[in-house]
Each structure stands twice: as C-alpha cells, then as structure tokens.
Design an enzyme around this catalytic site. Structure first.
Site, PDB file in Angstrom:
ATOM      1  N   ASN A   9      15.591  -5.534 -26.954  1.00 47.27           N
ATOM      2  CA  ASN A   9      16.731  -5.958 -28.357  1.00 47.27           C
ATOM      3  C   ASN A   9      15.506  -6.646 -29.314  1.00 47.27           C
ATOM      4  O   ASN A   9      14.367  -7.141 -29.475  1.00 47.27           O
ATOM      5  CB  ASN A   9      17.501  -7.297 -27.849  1.00 47.27           C
ATOM      6  CG  ASN A   9      17.832  -8.088 -28.717  1.00 47.27           C
ATOM      7  OD1 ASN A   9      18.237  -7.712 -29.985  1.00 47.27           O
ATOM      8  ND2 ASN A   9      18.802  -9.470 -28.561  1.00 47.27           N
ATOM      9  N   TRP A  10      15.735  -5.669 -30.362  1.00 43.58           N
ATOM     10  CA  TRP A  10      14.810  -5.701 -31.715  1.00 43.58           C
ATOM     11  C   TRP A  10      14.878  -6.766 -32.366  1.00 43.58           C
ATOM     12  O   TRP A  10      14.479  -7.680 -33.526  1.00 43.58           O
ATOM     13  CB  TRP A  10      14.530  -4.929 -31.976  1.00 43.58           C
ATOM     14  CG  TRP A  10      13.708  -3.082 -31.513  1.00 43.58           C
ATOM     15  CD1 TRP A  10      13.409  -3.909 -30.493  1.00 43.58           C
ATOM     16  CD2 TRP A  10      14.231  -2.084 -32.179  1.00 43.58           C
ATOM     17  NE1 TRP A  10      12.782  -2.067 -30.296  1.00 43.58           N
ATOM     18  CE2 TRP A  10      13.179  -0.886 -31.002  1.00 43.58           C
ATOM     19  CE3 TRP A  10      14.060  -1.750 -33.277  1.00 43.58           C
ATOM     20  CZ2 TRP A  10      12.950   0.049 -31.599  1.00 43.58           C
ATOM     21  CZ3 TRP A  10      13.902  -0.434 -33.511  1.00 43.58           C
ATOM     22  CH2 TRP A  10      12.789   0.366 -32.503  1.00 43.58           C
ATOM     23  N   LYS A  11      16.074  -7.845 -32.115  1.00 44.67           N
ATOM     24  CA  LYS A  11      17.126  -8.766 -32.955  1.00 44.67           C
ATOM     25  C   LYS A  11      16.224  -8.836 -34.778  1.00 44.67           C
ATOM     26  O   LYS A  11      16.975  -7.154 -34.749  1.00 44.67           O
ATOM     27  CB  LYS A  11      16.063 -10.034 -32.465  1.00 44.67           C
ATOM     28  CG  LYS A  11      16.003 -10.183 -30.774  1.00 44.67           C
ATOM     29  CD  LYS A  11      15.645 -11.772 -30.654  1.00 44.67           C
ATOM     30  CE  LYS A  11      15.368 -11.373 -29.424  1.00 44.67           C
ATOM     31  NZ  LYS A  11      15.193 -12.801 -28.906  1.00 44.67           N
ATOM     32  N   HIS A  95      25.322 -12.700 -26.256  1.00 43.23           N
ATOM     33  CA  HIS A  95      23.586 -12.632 -26.877  1.00 43.23           C
ATOM     34  C   HIS A  95      23.354 -14.515 -26.877  1.00 43.23           C
ATOM     35  O   HIS A  95      24.194 -14.694 -27.441  1.00 43.23           O
ATOM     36  CB  HIS A  95      22.756 -12.007 -27.206  1.00 43.23           C
ATOM     37  CG  HIS A  95      21.056 -12.118 -26.867  1.00 43.23           C
ATOM     38  ND1 HIS A  95      20.593 -13.500 -28.182  1.00 43.23           N
ATOM     39  CD2 HIS A  95      20.198 -11.783 -26.307  1.00 43.23           C
ATOM     40  CE1 HIS A  95      19.185 -13.978 -27.514  1.00 43.23           C
ATOM     41  NE2 HIS A  95      18.993 -12.086 -26.442  1.00 43.23           N
ATOM     42  N   GLU A  97      21.906 -15.890 -28.516  1.00 39.38           N
ATOM     43  CA  GLU A  97      21.650 -15.708 -30.443  1.00 39.38           C
ATOM     44  C   GLU A  97      22.696 -16.276 -30.820  1.00 39.38           C
ATOM     45  O   GLU A  97      22.962 -17.358 -31.678  1.00 39.38           O
ATOM     46  CB  GLU A  97      20.838 -15.299 -30.606  1.00 39.38           C
ATOM     47  CG  GLU A  97      19.024 -16.076 -30.517  1.00 39.38           C
ATOM     48  CD  GLU A  97      18.385 -14.686 -30.356  1.00 39.38           C
ATOM     49  OE1 GLU A  97      18.656 -13.834 -30.511  1.00 39.38           O
ATOM     50  OE2 GLU A  97      16.735 -14.637 -29.680  1.00 39.38           O
ATOM     51  N   GLU A 167      19.912 -13.668 -18.925  1.00 36.48           N
ATOM     52  CA  GLU A 167      19.194 -14.420 -19.407  1.00 36.48           C
ATOM     53  C   GLU A 167      19.141 -15.282 -19.368  1.00 36.48           C
ATOM     54  O   GLU A 167      20.219 -16.830 -20.706  1.00 36.48           O
ATOM     55  CB  GLU A 167      19.385 -14.120 -20.780  1.00 36.48           C
ATOM     56  CG  GLU A 167      19.311 -12.467 -21.318  1.00 36.48           C
ATOM     57  CD  GLU A 167      19.022 -12.009 -22.155  1.00 36.48           C
ATOM     58  OE1 GLU A 167      18.013 -11.341 -22.558  1.00 36.48           O
ATOM     59  OE2 GLU A 167      19.458 -12.002 -22.818  1.00 36.48           O
ATOM     60  N   GLY A 173      12.518 -15.892 -25.646  1.00 39.51           N
ATOM     61  CA  GLY A 173      11.234 -16.397 -26.407  1.00 39.51           C
ATOM     62  C   GLY A 173      10.532 -17.181 -26.446  1.00 39.51           C
ATOM     63  O   GLY A 173       9.517 -17.464 -27.833  1.00 39.51           O
ATOM     64  N   SER A 212      11.256 -13.315 -21.458  1.00 38.65           N
ATOM     65  CA  SER A 212       9.790 -13.119 -21.862  1.00 38.65           C
ATOM     66  C   SER A 212       9.430 -11.777 -21.126  1.00 38.65           C
ATOM     67  O   SER A 212       8.207 -12.731 -19.941  1.00 38.65           O
ATOM     68  CB  SER A 212       9.010 -14.851 -21.747  1.00 38.65           C
ATOM     69  OG  SER A 212       9.840 -15.808 -22.326  1.00 38.65           O
ATOM     70  N   GLY A 233      13.062  -8.968 -25.340  1.00 38.84           N
ATOM     71  CA  GLY A 233      12.781  -8.762 -26.835  1.00 38.84           C
ATOM     72  C   GLY A 233      11.678  -8.693 -27.431  1.00 38.84           C
ATOM     73  O   GLY A 233      11.352  -7.380 -27.979  1.00 38.84           O
ATOM     74  N   GLY A 234      10.268  -9.528 -27.847  1.00 39.44           N
ATOM     75  CA  GLY A 234       9.641  -9.974 -28.374  1.00 39.44           C
ATOM     76  C   GLY A 234       8.851  -8.773 -27.919  1.00 39.44           C
ATOM     77  O   GLY A 234       8.136  -7.804 -28.866  1.00 39.44           O
TER      78      GLY A 234
END
Ligand code: PEP
Length: 250
Positions: A9-11, A95, A97, A167, A173, A212, A233-234
C-alpha cells in the site's frame, strides 16, 4: 492450502520517476519470490503507468480506495469499473487512515466493499483496533463489528471472495509490530467467527496481517497458522525490503 499474498500500500507517496524505479526494482527480483502472490496499490493516477510496467509480470495491482458509487455526480470519486478498465485486481477498503482521517464508518466501508465487488474487484477489507480499544480489552468486539457490517450487507459468501487485512492501528507506521502470537490470536478469532457462519469461507479466505511488517519480521509472522501474508505500508516503498517480505512467503 491458502497461498501467501503480499500487498503493498503505497499511500500518498511517489512520483512518476520514483514509481518507475520502484517497479523496475521489484520486477527485477520477482523470480525469487516463489509462490507468493504479490500486489501493489499505487495512488490512483499512477495506476495506468504501473499497469504498463507490470504487463509481463506475475505481480497484480489494485487501488487504495474505491467509490461506493458506480457513476454520476460524485466529484472526486473513482468508480470500481474505472479501476477495472486499468486492470486492477484488488481495491483496499476500510483502511484505518480512511476510517480515522476521513470519518469512513463501518456502513460506508461495507458499501465500498459492495461497490468493489459489483465491478469485479477483490476487496481487501481492513479491520483492526486502536491502542485504546486494545487496552480496554475490546479488540475482538471491534473487529467483529467491522466484519459484521460487511457480512450484513453482502453476506458471508462475499467474504470468501475477498481478502481480509487485520491491521492493529497502533502498529501502522509506528515501527511497533504486533508479536506473531498477538497477531495470530486475532487472526484465529476472525477465522473462528467466520467458521461459525460458513466453514468453507473461513478455510478459504486469506487473512493478511498489516502493521510495520519488514523483511526482518515477515518470516515469523507468515509462519503463524492463520496469517496468510501481509499488507505492507512503509516497507513496500523500498524494492529490496518489499522483495524480502515477498521471499518470506515463498
Ligand atoms: C498500512 O498502512 O496498511 C501499513 C501496514 O503500514 P506500515 O506497514 O507502514 O505499518
């Protein structure tokens, strides 16, 4: 046997240049990722570019969100059929966010899940508790509520044609990963809850862990009985790190 799926997930990250480099780096190593199913979810505008770059690859792609509507006067929205036009397989819905920063509640998330399916996309439904909810001991209640909203609207059969991502919000993150056992406990709860409604669906559905995940902890997480891969993510923004996670599932 369920296959391992690793989805990036590149956000809200990347540029035309950096995304081209990232995909070039990932495809260069994809032959070493065994049977792991791999997907990337770029920002909407880069999906056509990513689709071209991945044309000869086993790697699938998807969106980070999808409209709950199919067409009409809904400024700023992107419909599932539009995403299918550019070859998307998956659409992330719910998600944390989106839930926390854009006030998307369970019912709205369920409508997005339904819209993704109407368009032939596989929803990746995110569920998970905040740190406060975990400390209150209501993790299972929260996850059950989030799942029930979708099951109520779409039925248990639809869950079998989707992917679930557990999640924990406190691990996203933050560099704090749930321990493999903490994650497994919630995954087992989810699978058990689904089995109470339909055992075949519970046996089939891939339940990913997100929060993470890195190359260094992926093997331990993916070794757990009910963890079928990761939503990343990251670490999905670094080709080497993302490939290390994919290899852990191979
Ligand atoms: C995510 O946002 O879905 C996620 C898991 O992020 P990170 O891997 O950076 O914690």
């Amino acid at each position: 046997m369920r296959q391992i799926l690793v989805a990036g997930n590149w956000k809200l990250n990347g540029s035309l240049d950096s995304i081209t480099q990232l995909i070039t780096g990932i495809t260069a190593g994809e032959d070493d990722t065994g049977k792991t199913q791999i997907a990337v979810c770029p920002p909407f505008v880069y999906i056509p570019v990513v689709a071209d770059l991945l044309a000869d690859s086993k790697i699938a792609w998807g969106s980070q969100d999808v409209s709950d509507r199919d067409a009409g006067a809904f400024t700023g929205e992107v419909a599932g059929a539009m995403l299918r036009d550019f070859g998307c397989t998956y659409a992330i819905v719910g998600h944390s966010e989106r839930r926390s920063l854009y006030a998307e509640d369970d019912a709205f998330t369920a409508r997005k899940f339904a819209a993704a399916r109407r368009a032939g996309l596989t929803p990746i439904l995110c569920v998970g508790e905040t740190l406060e909810e975990r400390e209150q001991g209501i993790t299972e209640d929260v996850v059950a509520r989030q799942l029930d909203a979708v099951i109520k609207l779409e039925g248990i059969g639809a869950i079998g044609e989707s992917v679930i991502a557990y999640e924990p919000v406190w691990a996203i993150g933050t560099g704090k990963t749930a321990s493999p056992q903490q994650a497994q406990d919630v995954h087992a709860f989810i699978r058990g809850k689904l089995a109470g409604l339909d055992k075949a669906v519970a046996d089939k559905v891939q339940i990913l862990y997100g929060g993470s995940v890195k190359g260094a902890n992926a093997t331990e997480l993916f070794a757990m009985a009910d963890i079928d891969g990761g939503l990343i993510g990251g670490a999905s923004l670094d080709a080497g790190e993302f490939l290390a996670i994919c290899k852990a599932g191979g």
